[in-house]
Design a protein around this motif. Structure first.
Motif, short mmCIF file in Angstrom:
data_model
loop_
_atom_site.label_atom_id
_atom_site.label_comp_id
_atom_site.label_asym_id
_atom_site.label_seq_id
_atom_site.Cartn_x
_atom_site.Cartn_y
_atom_site.Cartn_z
N GLY A 25 1.08 -0.96 0.08
CA GLY A 25 -0.08 -0.08 0.05
C GLY A 25 0.72 1.39 0.00
O GLY A 25 0.43 2.07 -0.54
N GLU A 26 1.81 0.97 1.09
CA GLU A 26 2.31 2.54 0.82
C GLU A 26 3.61 2.79 -0.51
O GLU A 26 3.16 3.92 -0.62
CB GLU A 26 4.11 2.10 2.00
N THR A 27 4.30 1.20 -1.19
CA THR A 27 4.75 1.85 -2.50
C THR A 27 3.87 2.08 -3.11
O THR A 27 4.09 3.14 -4.59
CB THR A 27 5.55 0.22 -3.32
N LEU A 28 2.27 1.51 -3.43
CA LEU A 28 1.64 1.83 -4.70
C LEU A 28 1.90 3.48 -4.42
O LEU A 28 1.22 4.23 -5.57
CB LEU A 28 -0.03 1.05 -4.77
N GLY A 29 1.26 3.73 -3.46
CA GLY A 29 0.78 5.14 -2.58
C GLY A 29 1.79 6.41 -3.76
O GLY A 29 1.80 6.92 -3.90
N ARG A 30 3.46 6.11 -2.99
CA ARG A 30 4.34 6.53 -3.37
C ARG A 30 4.43 6.56 -4.55
O ARG A 30 4.74 8.39 -5.51
CB ARG A 30 5.51 6.10 -3.10
N LEU A 31 3.76 5.52 -5.49
CA LEU A 31 4.21 5.59 -7.02
C LEU A 31 3.30 6.21 -7.10
O LEU A 31 3.21 7.06 -8.14
CB LEU A 31 3.71 4.28 -7.67
N ARG A 32 1.67 6.67 -7.17
CA ARG A 32 0.92 7.26 -7.93
C ARG A 32 0.74 8.54 -7.46
O ARG A 32 1.20 9.59 -8.39
CB ARG A 32 -0.21 6.88 -6.58
N ALA A 33 2.05 8.97 -6.78
CA ALA A 33 2.33 10.41 -6.29
C ALA A 33 3.28 10.88 -7.09
O ALA A 33 3.20 11.45 -7.69
CB ALA A 33 2.99 10.67 -4.51
N LEU A 34 4.12 9.93 -7.61
CA LEU A 34 5.12 10.42 -8.41
C LEU A 34 4.62 10.50 -9.86
O LEU A 34 4.67 11.31 -10.51
CB LEU A 34 6.19 9.18 -8.94
N ILE A 35 3.73 9.74 -10.36
CA ILE A 35 3.25 9.78 -11.33
C ILE A 35 2.18 11.63 -11.24
O ILE A 35 2.76 11.69 -12.23
CB ILE A 35 2.35 8.41 -11.62
N LYS A 36 1.56 11.79 -10.06
CA LYS A 36 0.91 12.75 -10.20
C LYS A 36 2.05 14.48 -10.36
O LYS A 36 1.38 14.87 -10.80
CB LYS A 36 0.07 13.28 -9.49
N GLU A 37 2.68 14.16 -9.57
CA GLU A 37 4.26 14.45 -9.55
C GLU A 37 4.82 15.36 -11.24
O GLU A 37 4.86 16.02 -11.97
CB GLU A 37 5.10 14.68 -8.82
N ALA A 38 4.62 13.77 -11.74
CA ALA A 38 5.22 14.13 -13.46
C ALA A 38 4.50 14.52 -14.42
O ALA A 38 4.47 15.03 -15.38
CB ALA A 38 5.34 12.38 -13.80
N GLU A 39 3.29 14.46 -13.71
CA GLU A 39 2.34 14.99 -15.03
C GLU A 39 0.96 15.18 -14.08
O GLU A 39 -0.14 14.18 -13.76
CB GLU A 39 1.68 12.77 -15.90
N PRO A 40 0.69 16.45 -13.35
CA PRO A 40 0.07 17.19 -12.27
C PRO A 40 -1.83 16.28 -13.14
O PRO A 40 -2.62 16.40 -12.69
CB PRO A 40 0.10 18.60 -12.70
N ASN A 41 -2.04 16.45 -14.33
CA ASN A 41 -2.98 16.50 -15.60
C ASN A 41 -3.03 14.82 -15.35
O ASN A 41 -4.19 14.89 -16.76
CB ASN A 41 -3.32 16.68 -16.81
N VAL A 42 -2.63 13.96 -14.74
CA VAL A 42 -3.18 12.59 -15.20
C VAL A 42 -4.47 12.38 -14.74
O VAL A 42 -4.92 12.96 -14.23
CB VAL A 42 -2.21 11.87 -14.21
N VAL A 43 -5.54 11.55 -15.58
CA VAL A 43 -6.67 11.04 -14.55
C VAL A 43 -6.56 9.13 -14.41
O VAL A 43 -6.46 8.58 -15.23
CB VAL A 43 -7.46 10.90 -16.24
N GLU A 44 -7.39 9.55 -13.24
CA GLU A 44 -6.60 8.30 -13.02
C GLU A 44 -8.39 6.78 -12.73
O GLU A 44 -9.33 7.92 -12.90
CB GLU A 44 -7.34 7.88 -11.35
N GLU A 45 -8.14 5.70 -13.41
CA GLU A 45 -9.15 5.23 -13.63
C GLU A 45 -9.30 3.48 -12.77
O GLU A 45 -8.41 3.06 -12.38
CB GLU A 45 -9.09 4.96 -14.98
N TRP A 46 -10.45 2.96 -12.63
CA TRP A 46 -10.12 1.33 -11.86
C TRP A 46 -10.69 0.83 -12.75
O TRP A 46 -12.52 0.47 -13.43
CB TRP A 46 -10.43 2.19 -10.51
N LYS A 47 -9.79 -0.47 -13.42
CA LYS A 47 -10.35 -1.15 -14.35
C LYS A 47 -9.90 -2.39 -13.53
O LYS A 47 -9.37 -3.32 -12.60
CB LYS A 47 -9.72 -0.72 -15.25
N TRP A 48 -10.53 -3.38 -14.89
CA TRP A 48 -9.93 -4.71 -14.55
C TRP A 48 -11.04 -5.47 -12.60
O TRP A 48 -9.82 -6.08 -13.07
CB TRP A 48 -9.09 -5.00 -15.04
N ARG A 49 -11.76 -5.15 -12.24
CA ARG A 49 -11.18 -5.32 -11.22
C ARG A 49 -10.47 -5.47 -10.21
O ARG A 49 -10.53 -6.37 -9.33
CB ARG A 49 -12.10 -6.98 -11.26
N GLY A 50 -11.07 -4.23 -9.94
CA GLY A 50 -9.10 -3.80 -8.82
C GLY A 50 -8.02 -3.37 -9.41
O GLY A 50 -7.06 -3.91 -8.66
#
Length: 129
Positions: A25-50
């Motif tokens: 969970g910590e790692t996924l959260g950090r990766l998510r933060a880095l993605i948003k830092e790299a591209e602030p206009n990123v769109v998040e989706e929830w696919k393929w059952r999770g």
């Protein structure tokens, strides 16, 4: 009985991070933060059952969680420059490339953000054609 409002993809990703409750969970959260830092206009989706998926003018990457790894799969990873050699999984495919993160591993944040930016630039170049 009233139905609760469906959660947004961002809320579902928040819930998944919290549900994991460990290094994944910590790692996924950090990766998510880095993605948003790299591209602030990123769109998040929830696919393929999770599975969290990040988009900007096309798919950038996914964030899958497994017992022993958090896998970040880049949709067009085979076409991205990877001078820091972050890709360490799914190397034999024609399109995708992935990075498996394991417990205790340090994330090369600068190189990962560069990879996200390269994926966005590739998506933009393909979208204009």
């Amino acid at each position: 009985m009233a139905k609760s409002a469906p959660q947004s993809p961002s809320q579902q990703i928040d819930a998944r991070i919290e549900e994991l409750g460990d290094w994944r969970g910590e790692t996924l959260g950090r990766l998510r933060a880095l993605i948003k830092e790299a591209e602030p206009n990123v769109v998040e989706e929830w696919k393929w059952r999770g599975v969290p998926v990040w988009y900007h003018e096309g798919m950038i990457c996914t964030g899958e969680t497994y017992k022993s790894a958090v896998k970040m799969t880049f949709a067009k990873g085979a076409f991205l420059p990877d001078p820091s050699r972050l890709f360490n999984a799914s190397l034999d495919g024609n399109t995708r490339r992935a990075i498996d993160f394991h417990e205790g591993e340090k994330i090369n944040e600068k190189a990962l953000k560069a990879l996200v930016r390269a994926a966005v630039a590739l998506n933009k170049s393909k979208a204009k054609k």
